[in-house]
Design an enzyme around this catalytic site. Structure first.
Site: not given
Length: 343
Positions: A332-333
């Protein structure tokens, strides 16, 4: 007409990914991290029905990406400049015009000020990522006047966001911010109608507690958060406190929050024995699949099974993110979705 951030499970036009490109940062983890990002890009393109825009920096990184992904359709390799691959935090957040609740139009990118995660990681070109992505997508660059990382917020697509006080009210970001001032800034920039305030994030998370490692909306009114795995899970108390707080909340429409507990990876350490913030919550929702980060000593089958029950129309699968985690984050990062909005 008001602003709103579409939920991640709504249709995407594309997904941006950062490709590890800096040997001085990644050192011996560079090649393994490149392989993990390439595997993610391949899955997103072939199983997730995504147009992947993979940003690389430099000829060597482009050559590595081409070697790893040369036969994959729907992966576009884009040359750019960035400090590192955490595009969730340095890239723009796409905001739509909410003309009539679910009738969304004209998503536009909004960028924010960046101070290197509270002054800890000042990297050259990170403050240019939002502009580059915006312009590559065909939009003028718009930048708000306060500091915000995208991973500090999670959106339900209906005006509710999750965040942590540890991060959003940290004096190393916007000194003097109160909850009221933060909520006002989020309303004006992103159309946020309600903020659900959590307290602390995970142990040793250098982002100061980004919520995308701790709790995520998986549907309107439904939030997933971890439950400890093993008696030595260092975040057991944080997970339980988070679940208890969430269960007493309602969203922007007054709907009670339903909490679903997802098994955590448990205690995960680096080569020096230090606890690292490994989280299955850093999953990425694509058009046709959900990709869950797993760690080589913790297979993650329980988390994958639990998330599959929450996303019955998408295939949920786990991919290794151990090398990416050495840089401080996961799937996600390193990503940012571009919503597909009606003309």
């Amino acid at each position: 007409m008001t602003r709103i951030v579409p939920a991640e499970w709504e249709a995407h036009k594309a997904i941006w990914l950062g490709f590890p490109s800096h040997g001085n940062l990644w050192q011996e983890d560079l090649i393994p991290a490149q392989a993990e990002v390439a595997a993610l890009a391949r899955v997103l393109a072939e199983m997730g029905d995504e147009h992947v825009k993979l940003m690389v920096m430099g000829d060597e990184a482009r050559a590595a990406a081409e070697t790893l992904l040369g036969d994959v359709k729907k992966v576009e390799i884009v040359d750019g400049r960035f400090g590192d691959i955490w595009f969730r935090d340095t890239g723009p957040i796409y905001v739509a015009d909410d003309a009539d609740e679910d009738d969304l139009h004209q998503a536009l990118p909004v960028g924010f000020q960046n101070n290197g995660w509270g002054g800890k990681y000042h990297l050259k070109f990170d403050d240019e990522v939002a502009r580059q992505i915006s312009e590559a997508d065909g939009f003028a660059s718009t930048t708000e006047d306060f500091i915000l990382e995208g991973g500090a917020l999670d959106h339900d697509g209906r005006g509710t966001v999750l965040t942590t006080r540890q991060c959003l009210l940290n004096p190393n970001r916007n000194p003097g911010w109160t909850q009221s001032l933060a909520e006002q800034a989020l309303f004006q920039s992103l159309g946020v109608r309600k903020v659900i305030w959590l307290d602390d994030g995970m142990l040793n998370d250098h982002t100061d507690g980004h919520v995308d490692n701790l709790a995520r909306f998986v549907a309107p009114g439904v939030v997933a958060c971890p439950v400890a795995f093993g008696r030595d899970d260092p975040n057991a108390d944080v997970y339980d406190a988070t679940a208890k707080l969430l269960s007493a909340q309602t969203d922007a429409r007054g709907r009670p929050i339903q909490v679903v507990r997802i098994p955590s990876p448990g205690k995960v350490t680096d080569e020096d024995g230090e606890i690292i913030p490994a989280s299955h919550m850093n999953f990425l929702i694509a058009n046709d699949c959900v990709v869950v980060p797993i760690y080589e000593d913790r297979p993650g089958e329980l988390a994958v099974e639990a998330l599959q029950s929450l996303f019955p129309e998408r295939q949920v699968l786990g991919l290794s993110s151990r090398a990416i985690l050495t840089g401080g984050g996961s799937f996600h990062c390193i990503s940012q979705q571009v919503p597909l909005i009606k003309a």
